[in-house]
Design a protein around this motif. Structure first.
Motif, PDB file in Angstrom:
ATOM      1  N   SER A  24      34.709  46.280  40.700  1.00 32.34           N
ATOM      2  CA  SER A  24      34.044  47.458  39.816  1.00 32.34           C
ATOM      3  C   SER A  24      33.714  48.589  41.006  1.00 32.34           C
ATOM      4  O   SER A  24      34.143  49.888  40.635  1.00 32.34           O
ATOM      5  CB  SER A  24      33.034  47.465  39.019  1.00 32.34           C
ATOM      6  OG  SER A  24      33.138  46.182  37.995  1.00 32.34           O
ATOM      7  N   SER A  62      37.905  43.500  38.065  1.00 30.90           N
ATOM      8  CA  SER A  62      36.565  43.962  37.358  1.00 30.90           C
ATOM      9  C   SER A  62      36.865  45.297  36.634  1.00 30.90           C
ATOM     10  O   SER A  62      37.988  46.001  36.815  1.00 30.90           O
ATOM     11  CB  SER A  62      35.432  43.767  38.271  1.00 30.90           C
ATOM     12  OG  SER A  62      35.442  42.693  38.967  1.00 30.90           O
ATOM     13  N   GLY A  63      35.850  45.689  36.051  1.00 30.42           N
ATOM     14  CA  GLY A  63      35.790  47.317  35.731  1.00 30.42           C
ATOM     15  C   GLY A  63      35.590  47.391  34.172  1.00 30.42           C
ATOM     16  O   GLY A  63      35.542  48.508  33.742  1.00 30.42           O
ATOM     17  N   ALA A  64      35.877  46.336  33.375  1.00 31.31           N
ATOM     18  CA  ALA A  64      35.645  46.489  32.053  1.00 31.31           C
ATOM     19  C   ALA A  64      34.455  46.946  31.450  1.00 31.31           C
ATOM     20  O   ALA A  64      34.348  47.760  30.920  1.00 31.31           O
ATOM     21  CB  ALA A  64      35.912  45.085  31.234  1.00 31.31           C
ATOM     22  N   ILE A  65      33.397  46.301  31.833  1.00 32.72           N
ATOM     23  CA  ILE A  65      31.932  46.856  31.575  1.00 32.72           C
ATOM     24  C   ILE A  65      31.803  48.278  32.163  1.00 32.72           C
ATOM     25  O   ILE A  65      31.199  49.192  31.249  1.00 32.72           O
ATOM     26  CB  ILE A  65      30.787  45.763  31.905  1.00 32.72           C
ATOM     27  CG1 ILE A  65      31.260  44.508  31.280  1.00 32.72           C
ATOM     28  CG2 ILE A  65      29.418  46.474  31.746  1.00 32.72           C
ATOM     29  CD1 ILE A  65      30.158  43.276  31.849  1.00 32.72           C
ATOM     30  N   ALA A  66      31.922  48.596  33.596  1.00 32.32           N
ATOM     31  CA  ALA A  66      31.737  49.869  33.937  1.00 32.32           C
ATOM     32  C   ALA A  66      32.728  50.915  33.316  1.00 32.32           C
ATOM     33  O   ALA A  66      32.022  51.996  32.770  1.00 32.32           O
ATOM     34  CB  ALA A  66      32.027  49.770  35.410  1.00 32.32           C
ATOM     35  N   ASN A 146      40.830  38.899  33.869  1.00 32.49           N
ATOM     36  CA  ASN A 146      39.249  39.376  34.076  1.00 32.49           C
ATOM     37  C   ASN A 146      38.704  38.072  33.031  1.00 32.49           C
ATOM     38  O   ASN A 146      39.225  37.201  32.564  1.00 32.49           O
ATOM     39  CB  ASN A 146      39.063  40.836  33.333  1.00 32.49           C
ATOM     40  CG  ASN A 146      37.686  41.262  33.647  1.00 32.49           C
ATOM     41  OD1 ASN A 146      36.865  40.742  34.462  1.00 32.49           O
ATOM     42  ND2 ASN A 146      37.423  42.407  33.293  1.00 32.49           N
ATOM     43  N   GLU A 147      37.234  38.235  33.376  1.00 24.51           N
ATOM     44  CA  GLU A 147      36.639  37.308  32.448  1.00 24.51           C
ATOM     45  C   GLU A 147      36.897  37.609  30.990  1.00 24.51           C
ATOM     46  O   GLU A 147      36.487  38.969  31.010  1.00 24.51           O
ATOM     47  CB  GLU A 147      35.047  37.135  32.963  1.00 24.51           C
ATOM     48  CG  GLU A 147      34.336  36.378  32.053  1.00 24.51           C
ATOM     49  CD  GLU A 147      33.232  35.828  32.789  1.00 24.51           C
ATOM     50  OE1 GLU A 147      33.011  36.173  34.065  1.00 24.51           O
ATOM     51  OE2 GLU A 147      32.489  34.806  32.315  1.00 24.51           O
ATOM     52  N   ASP A 160      31.088  36.158  38.259  1.00 25.82           N
ATOM     53  CA  ASP A 160      31.332  37.378  38.710  1.00 25.82           C
ATOM     54  C   ASP A 160      32.684  37.033  39.213  1.00 25.82           C
ATOM     55  O   ASP A 160      33.340  35.949  39.080  1.00 25.82           O
ATOM     56  CB  ASP A 160      30.381  37.632  40.113  1.00 25.82           C
ATOM     57  CG  ASP A 160      30.597  36.426  41.138  1.00 25.82           C
ATOM     58  OD1 ASP A 160      31.567  36.315  41.659  1.00 25.82           O
ATOM     59  OD2 ASP A 160      29.742  35.735  41.138  1.00 25.82           O
ATOM     60  N   ASN A 161      33.566  38.037  39.438  1.00 24.97           N
ATOM     61  CA  ASN A 161      34.791  37.905  39.584  1.00 24.97           C
ATOM     62  C   ASN A 161      35.332  37.326  41.031  1.00 24.97           C
ATOM     63  O   ASN A 161      36.679  37.148  41.127  1.00 24.97           O
ATOM     64  CB  ASN A 161      35.653  39.381  39.179  1.00 24.97           C
ATOM     65  CG  ASN A 161      35.950  39.564  37.923  1.00 24.97           C
ATOM     66  OD1 ASN A 161      35.198  38.692  37.120  1.00 24.97           O
ATOM     67  ND2 ASN A 161      36.533  40.415  37.405  1.00 24.97           N
ATOM     68  N   GLY A 223      29.101  46.682  40.673  1.00 22.85           N
ATOM     69  CA  GLY A 223      29.713  45.300  40.532  1.00 22.85           C
ATOM     70  C   GLY A 223      28.337  44.084  40.717  1.00 22.85           C
ATOM     71  O   GLY A 223      27.344  44.436  40.397  1.00 22.85           O
ATOM     72  N   SER A 224      29.113  42.755  40.595  1.00 23.56           N
ATOM     73  CA  SER A 224      28.063  41.890  40.414  1.00 23.56           C
ATOM     74  C   SER A 224      27.979  40.656  41.529  1.00 23.56           C
ATOM     75  O   SER A 224      27.205  39.860  41.720  1.00 23.56           O
ATOM     76  CB  SER A 224      27.940  41.021  39.164  1.00 23.56           C
ATOM     77  OG  SER A 224      29.206  40.524  38.987  1.00 23.56           O
TER      78      SER A 224
HETATM   79  N1  GLU Z   1      33.960  41.270  34.335  1.00 29.98           N
HETATM   80  C1  GLU Z   1      32.988  42.182  34.535  1.00 29.98           C
HETATM   81  C2  GLU Z   1      33.897  43.429  34.425  1.00 29.98           C
HETATM   82  O1  GLU Z   1      35.002  43.523  34.079  1.00 29.98           O
HETATM   83  C3  GLU Z   1      33.001  42.300  36.207  1.00 29.98           C
HETATM   84  C4  GLU Z   1      32.351  41.103  36.918  1.00 29.98           C
HETATM   85  C5  GLU Z   1      32.450  41.373  38.333  1.00 29.98           C
HETATM   86  O2  GLU Z   1      32.238  42.567  38.865  1.00 29.98           O
HETATM   87  O3  GLU Z   1      32.128  40.431  39.161  1.00 29.98           O
HETATM   88  O4  GLU Z   1      33.206  44.379  34.182  1.00 29.98           O
END
Ligand code: GLU
Length: 287
Positions: A24, A62-66, A146-147, A160-161, A223-224
């Protein structure tokens, strides 16, 4: 020594199945948190060009939550699981829409694969995921992974990804994993805190001393995955038979430079263990 190390980087030219992970913090503008379209376009062009070279390509994004957090106007990174999950539900769809649009400009077909830890632990689900990846790659599509944040509760999360991308690399028998990060690679200590920290170019073996070098910090509020997560990813990838590179994602053109065999970032060399079985590893170490 120098020549031997250079040869290791040159080997990247021959890689056939490549997983690229972008976080992210590399996808969003630092100040606003909005998607960096310029960078996304460059990333997509790089990946399409790998496909044009006949390579199998998987993107772990990643990026879904952001993205979801921006869509609903949340200023802070959410703590509450249900808010994160709602953000992910909104953001994942938006993110895929953006990817579909840009990949379509290069007539590149993509598919979405969302995974949870359960996908890896359940024999049927894992086999299904593996078959789906195989089929997607066979038809020339680029899977975007993605997760599945909207349904994975805390215990079922990969976390984390970085680790998710290594698990995907293991599952599909990739020979290269590229982690695009907001750092240049592995240092002997945190370079933001210790001026004497030294950069490590090539890592032959991941031992306990090396794992100690990982600091559980990321330097960004988006990010994480910190260095510890990247080292765990390196362990999974290399034991599964893939080389892994940590490179700075600030310029995503680093992808083709790597595939041209040029040195960029830190290279962890594959060290395949025939007894390494990804589902057992997850059950024993991440559960
Ligand atoms: N799966 C989460 C997302 O897409 C991010 C996990 C990560 O950044 O490692 O927001």
């Amino acid at each position: 020594m120098e020549t031997k190390e250079c040869n290791k980087w040159k080997q990247l030219k021959d890689k056939k199945r490549i997983v690229v992970k972008i976080g992210s913090s590399s996808l969003n503008h630092k100040i606003t948190g909005d998607l960096n379209f310029t960078k996304l376009e460059k990333l997509v062009r790089e990946l399409c060009d790998l496909r044009n070279q006949g390579k199998d390509v998987v993107l772990v994004s990643s990026g879904a939550i952001a993205v979801g957090r921006k869509a609903i106007g949340l200023k802070e990174k959410p703590d509450q699981v249900s808010i994160k999950q709602a953000c992910a539900a909104i953001g994942q769809a938006k993110l895929m829409m953006t990817y579909q649009k840009i990949f379509a400009e290069y007539t590149q077909v993509v598919g979405q694969v969302l995974m949870t830890k359960n996908t890896m632990l359940d024999n049927v689900a894992r086999k299904n995921a593996q078959n789906t990846f195989e089929q997607l790659l066979r038809v020339g599509a680029i899977p975007i992974v993605n997760e599945n944040d909207t349904v994975s509760t805390y215990e079922m999360r990969f976390g984390d990804n970085d680790q998710l991308s290594a698990i995907v690399a293991s599952l599909i028998g990739a020979d290269l994993l590229i982690l695009l990060s907001d750092i240049d690679g592995l240092y002997t200590d945190d370079p933001r805190e210790n001026k004497n920290a030294k950069f490590v170019d090539v890592i032959d073996k991941i031992d306990d001393k090396l794992l100690q070098m990982g600091k559980d910090t990321t330097g960004s509020d988006i990010g994480s995955g910190g260095m510890a997560a990247k080292l765990t990813a390196a362990k999974i990838a290399t034991l599964s038979g893939a080389d892994m590179v940590i490179a700075n994602g600030k310029d995503v053109r680093v992808i083709h430079r790597l595939i041209e065999g040029k040195k960029n970032g830190s290279l962890f060399l594959a060290n395949k263990d025939e007894d390494f079985y990804i589902a057992d590893y997850i059950e024993d170490n991440m559960y």
